[in-house]
Design a protein around this motif. Sequence first.
Motif, mmCIF file in Angstrom:
data_model
loop_
_atom_site.group_PDB
_atom_site.id
_atom_site.type_symbol
_atom_site.label_atom_id
_atom_site.label_comp_id
_atom_site.label_asym_id
_atom_site.label_seq_id
_atom_site.Cartn_x
_atom_site.Cartn_y
_atom_site.Cartn_z
ATOM 1 N N ARG A 32 113.666 44.650 -26.027
ATOM 2 C CA ARG A 32 113.501 45.724 -25.039
ATOM 3 C C ARG A 32 112.510 46.740 -25.587
ATOM 4 N N SER A 33 111.239 46.463 -25.312
ATOM 5 C CA SER A 33 110.206 47.362 -25.823
ATOM 6 C C SER A 33 109.657 48.214 -24.688
ATOM 7 N N ARG A 34 109.542 49.500 -24.918
ATOM 8 C CA ARG A 34 108.948 50.399 -23.931
ATOM 9 C C ARG A 34 107.458 50.105 -23.762
ATOM 10 N N TYR A 35 106.827 49.613 -24.830
ATOM 11 C CA TYR A 35 105.361 49.527 -24.817
ATOM 12 C C TYR A 35 104.786 48.115 -24.772
ATOM 13 N N LYS A 36 105.455 47.147 -25.343
ATOM 14 C CA LYS A 36 104.959 45.757 -25.472
ATOM 15 C C LYS A 36 103.916 45.586 -26.576
ATOM 16 N N TRP A 37 102.907 46.491 -26.624
ATOM 17 C CA TRP A 37 101.889 46.307 -27.661
ATOM 18 C C TRP A 37 102.495 46.389 -29.051
ATOM 19 N N ASP A 38 103.566 47.166 -29.199
ATOM 20 C CA ASP A 38 104.154 47.288 -30.537
ATOM 21 C C ASP A 38 104.706 45.935 -31.006
ATOM 22 N N VAL A 105 108.201 51.150 -32.646
ATOM 23 C CA VAL A 105 106.934 51.593 -33.252
ATOM 24 C C VAL A 105 107.156 51.811 -34.748
ATOM 25 N N LYS A 106 108.302 52.400 -35.075
ATOM 26 C CA LYS A 106 108.606 52.633 -36.494
ATOM 27 C C LYS A 106 108.757 51.313 -37.253
ATOM 28 N N SER A 107 109.389 50.321 -36.613
ATOM 29 C CA SER A 107 109.540 49.012 -37.270
ATOM 30 C C SER A 107 108.177 48.386 -37.527
ATOM 31 N N THR A 108 107.266 48.552 -36.553
ATOM 32 C CA THR A 108 105.926 47.991 -36.727
ATOM 33 C C THR A 108 105.210 48.693 -37.874
ATOM 34 N N ILE A 109 105.395 49.999 -37.972
ATOM 35 C CA ILE A 109 104.801 50.745 -39.096
ATOM 36 C C ILE A 109 105.408 50.263 -40.420
ATOM 37 N N PRO A 218 94.285 48.527 -34.099
ATOM 38 C CA PRO A 218 94.912 48.529 -32.765
ATOM 39 C C PRO A 218 96.245 49.267 -32.719
ATOM 40 N N LEU A 219 97.045 49.158 -33.779
ATOM 41 C CA LEU A 219 98.334 49.854 -33.788
ATOM 42 C C LEU A 219 98.116 51.359 -33.646
ATOM 43 N N PHE A 220 97.259 51.907 -34.480
ATOM 44 C CA PHE A 220 97.100 53.368 -34.419
ATOM 45 C C PHE A 220 96.255 53.826 -33.232
ATOM 46 N N SER A 221 95.400 52.967 -32.718
ATOM 47 C CA SER A 221 94.705 53.318 -31.470
ATOM 48 C C SER A 221 95.722 53.431 -30.334
ATOM 49 N N ASN A 222 96.653 52.479 -30.291
ATOM 50 C CA ASN A 222 97.701 52.534 -29.267
ATOM 51 C C ASN A 222 98.624 53.729 -29.454
ATOM 52 N N ILE A 223 98.952 54.020 -30.707
ATOM 53 C CA ILE A 223 99.809 55.189 -30.963
ATOM 54 C C ILE A 223 99.101 56.455 -30.474
ATOM 55 N N TYR A 224 97.814 56.578 -30.789
ATOM 56 C CA TYR A 224 97.050 57.756 -30.355
ATOM 57 C C TYR A 224 97.062 57.856 -28.826
ATOM 58 N N LYS A 225 96.685 56.760 -28.162
ATOM 59 C CA LYS A 225 96.585 56.785 -26.692
ATOM 60 C C LYS A 225 97.937 57.086 -26.055
ATOM 61 N N SER A 331 94.629 36.099 -30.243
ATOM 62 C CA SER A 331 94.167 36.263 -28.870
ATOM 63 C C SER A 331 95.192 36.988 -27.998
ATOM 64 N N ILE A 332 96.401 37.219 -28.504
ATOM 65 C CA ILE A 332 97.389 37.895 -27.658
ATOM 66 C C ILE A 332 96.956 39.329 -27.390
ATOM 67 N N ASN A 333 97.453 39.868 -26.303
ATOM 68 C CA ASN A 333 97.005 41.184 -25.850
ATOM 69 C C ASN A 333 97.647 42.287 -26.704
ATOM 70 N N LEU A 334 96.798 43.071 -27.351
ATOM 71 C CA LEU A 334 97.312 44.140 -28.200
ATOM 72 C C LEU A 334 97.171 45.496 -27.528
ATOM 73 N N ASP A 335 96.750 45.492 -26.289
ATOM 74 C CA ASP A 335 96.373 46.756 -25.684
ATOM 75 C C ASP A 335 96.866 46.808 -24.239
ATOM 76 N N ASP A 336 98.197 46.670 -24.072
ATOM 77 C CA ASP A 336 98.684 46.556 -22.702
ATOM 78 C C ASP A 336 99.601 47.706 -22.320
ATOM 79 N N PHE A 337 99.326 48.867 -22.861
ATOM 80 C CA PHE A 337 100.158 50.028 -22.511
ATOM 81 C C PHE A 337 100.048 50.343 -21.034
#
Length: 337
Positions: A32-38, A105-109, A218-225, A331-337
């Motif tokens: 159950r991810s709020r963001y998916k990219w994480d 997000v914390k787990s990914t970090i 990509p992780l921190f770009s998504n966190i910023y956005k 190739s998986i989508n890392l930017d699907d916020f």
Amino acid sequence: MNSKNYYNPNGEDILDEKIFGGKPTGFVDFNRSRYKWDVNIYDLMNANTWFPSEVNTVNEKKNFDQLSDNEQSIYKMTFAQLSFNDSAQEEYLSDFRRLATNRLVKSTISLQIMQEVNHSKSYAVLLDACGNSEEVFNLYKYNDALNTKNQKISEQFASYIDGNSVDKMLLSAMASVNLEGIYFLLGFSYIYLLGDKVPGARDMIKFIARDELNTHLPLFSNIYKTIQKENKIETSTIDTAYTMITDAVNIELEYGKYLMNQYPIMGVTESLMERTVHNYANDRLKKIGLNPIFPQTDTTYLQKLVTKHLNMNEVKSNFFEGNVANYAKSSINLDDF
Ligand SMILES: [Fe+2]
Ligand SMILES: [Fe+2]
């Protein structure tokens, strides 16, 4: 410490957890991810797991000894700086993670922290094989340019990492975008320019660069956005983000040009460095939803070198076959916020 930091049965639903602020329950539920990219970035980081012992460093000393004096200096000064970046990033990530809220997000970090430690280990393995580990790790004591770059990076990290406001969290994330997306790049380029002369160093950098550019950036770009989308951010904060990346460009070019002037090697010019770093900076700005502000030129030779080594298939013919097949998953989508 309040026990609710670990377990809060009355906390908000996991899908409502923002990156900053709020009250999570304390559960890490990858379904159950709020963001998916994480979760996508977590899976890709996991799939890309590698170990320094997989890189062949048996001939590193012999190869290093055959470099010219300038090339040897470039090698040492580059690894002296890159190794600082990873040491600093590990510590910064631990601080940023403590201030963040969303548990996935914390787990990914957490996994990113492990990878930065792995990078630190890889420098130690490589330089030990090269026979100059102690010398390289101590260069900051004797070289002003190196010391200055490290100092400026650490100041950018430290400036906003007190977690008192969402604006400061955003700028802390910006510091990490700069680290992953700017401060490594001329160093990577220099090692790729030495290329076949030091295949151990080149292959180690290939793996490190893939982690930094394919997943950490990509992780921190998504966190910023995401922080920007979820909150009302002051205009002056966005102005500061532009100032931070301008500073990062200057910091990167200052050290790059210093190395070029002190230890000239074939094919590197000031103009090439400037065009390269400006193009990268524009790309990073676009990645976080800001406008490119630097002069844009055609993709440079150094950019092409870095991109070429991000290519997953190229290493397959090497001795990593078992592991590197996993890179196909990039190739998986890392930017699907
Ligand atoms: Fe790293
Ligand atoms: Fe990184």
